[in-house]
Design a protein around this motif. Sequence first.
Motif, PDB file in Angstrom:
ATOM      1  N   ALA A  49      88.517  53.504  82.159  1.00 12.77           N
ATOM      2  CA  ALA A  49      89.802  53.896  82.732  1.00 12.77           C
ATOM      3  C   ALA A  49      90.797  52.742  82.642  1.00 12.77           C
ATOM      4  O   ALA A  49      91.974  52.957  82.327  1.00 12.77           O
ATOM      5  N   LEU A  50      90.346  51.529  82.882  1.00 13.53           N
ATOM      6  CA  LEU A  50      91.224  50.367  82.773  1.00 13.53           C
ATOM      7  C   LEU A  50      91.710  50.169  81.334  1.00 13.53           C
ATOM      8  O   LEU A  50      92.875  49.850  81.101  1.00 13.53           O
ATOM      9  N   LYS A  51      90.815  50.374  80.377  1.00 22.08           N
ATOM     10  CA  LYS A  51      91.206  50.247  78.963  1.00 22.08           C
ATOM     11  C   LYS A  51      92.218  51.314  78.592  1.00 22.08           C
ATOM     12  O   LYS A  51      93.190  51.047  77.881  1.00 22.08           O
ATOM     13  N   GLU A  52      92.015  52.527  79.064  1.00 23.81           N
ATOM     14  CA  GLU A  52      92.964  53.611  78.795  1.00 23.81           C
ATOM     15  C   GLU A  52      94.305  53.319  79.447  1.00 23.81           C
ATOM     16  O   GLU A  52      95.366  53.551  78.858  1.00 23.81           O
ATOM     17  N   PHE A  53      94.268  52.804  80.676  1.00 19.86           N
ATOM     18  CA  PHE A  53      95.499  52.463  81.378  1.00 19.86           C
ATOM     19  C   PHE A  53      96.272  51.385  80.618  1.00 19.86           C
ATOM     20  O   PHE A  53      97.492  51.474  80.441  1.00 19.86           O
ATOM     21  N   GLU A  54      95.556  50.377  80.144  1.00 17.75           N
ATOM     22  CA  GLU A  54      96.183  49.309  79.363  1.00 17.75           C
ATOM     23  C   GLU A  54      96.805  49.872  78.084  1.00 17.75           C
ATOM     24  O   GLU A  54      97.946  49.519  77.727  1.00 17.75           O
TER      25      GLU A  54
ATOM     26  N   THR B   2      96.039  62.460  80.120  1.00 17.90           N
ATOM     27  CA  THR B   2      95.060  63.534  80.312  1.00 17.90           C
ATOM     28  C   THR B   2      93.677  62.964  80.606  1.00 17.90           C
ATOM     29  O   THR B   2      92.982  63.432  81.515  1.00 17.90           O
ATOM     30  N   LYS B   3      93.278  61.937  79.846  1.00 17.10           N
ATOM     31  CA  LYS B   3      91.976  61.299  80.073  1.00 17.10           C
ATOM     32  C   LYS B   3      91.907  60.692  81.474  1.00 17.10           C
ATOM     33  O   LYS B   3      90.901  60.838  82.175  1.00 17.10           O
ATOM     34  N   LEU B   4      92.982  60.007  81.859  1.00 20.77           N
ATOM     35  CA  LEU B   4      92.974  59.351  83.165  1.00 20.77           C
ATOM     36  C   LEU B   4      92.978  60.370  84.308  1.00 20.77           C
ATOM     37  O   LEU B   4      92.317  60.171  85.333  1.00 20.77           O
ATOM     38  N   GLU B   5      93.722  61.446  84.122  1.00 23.55           N
ATOM     39  CA  GLU B   5      93.797  62.468  85.172  1.00 23.55           C
ATOM     40  C   GLU B   5      92.494  63.235  85.339  1.00 23.55           C
ATOM     41  O   GLU B   5      92.249  63.806  86.395  1.00 23.55           O
ATOM     42  N   SER B   6      91.660  63.240  84.310  1.00 21.99           N
ATOM     43  CA  SER B   6      90.393  63.969  84.407  1.00 21.99           C
ATOM     44  C   SER B   6      89.485  63.366  85.472  1.00 21.99           C
ATOM     45  O   SER B   6      88.691  64.069  86.085  1.00 21.99           O
ATOM     46  N   GLY B   7      89.600  62.060  85.674  1.00 17.98           N
ATOM     47  CA  GLY B   7      88.784  61.390  86.682  1.00 17.98           C
ATOM     48  C   GLY B   7      87.342  61.198  86.275  1.00 17.98           C
ATOM     49  O   GLY B   7      86.521  60.776  87.084  1.00 17.98           O
TER      50      GLY B   7
ATOM     51  N   PRO C  73      84.487  56.078  83.539  1.00 16.78           N
ATOM     52  CA  PRO C  73      84.040  54.936  84.337  1.00 16.78           C
ATOM     53  C   PRO C  73      85.193  53.943  84.498  1.00 16.78           C
ATOM     54  O   PRO C  73      86.160  53.968  83.734  1.00 16.78           O
ATOM     55  N   LEU C  74      85.103  53.076  85.466  1.00 21.58           N
ATOM     56  CA  LEU C  74      86.185  52.158  85.794  1.00 21.58           C
ATOM     57  C   LEU C  74      86.657  51.353  84.587  1.00 21.58           C
ATOM     58  O   LEU C  74      87.859  51.275  84.315  1.00 21.58           O
TER      59      LEU C  74
END
Length: 78
Positions: A34-39, A22-27, A30-31
Amino acid sequence: MARKPVELDFESVLTQLEAVVTKLESGDLPLEAALKEFEAGIKLAKQGQERLQQAEQRIQILLRKSDTAPLTDYSADE
């Protein structure tokens, strides 16, 4: 001293993974965030996969103990 990773049950892993998605899809992240969330999402996905594999192994062990329950591949058509 290194911390031992927290073992989450499958449902907790899914809940946290959904929050990450959900956080990542919100857009709006900051980069770097987003990378930390992706990890974090990748780690959660791996934990979820491990929980599923453990459950499958437990089921296979239980079925092997029963002579009346043969092991067969799951088919969605059945």
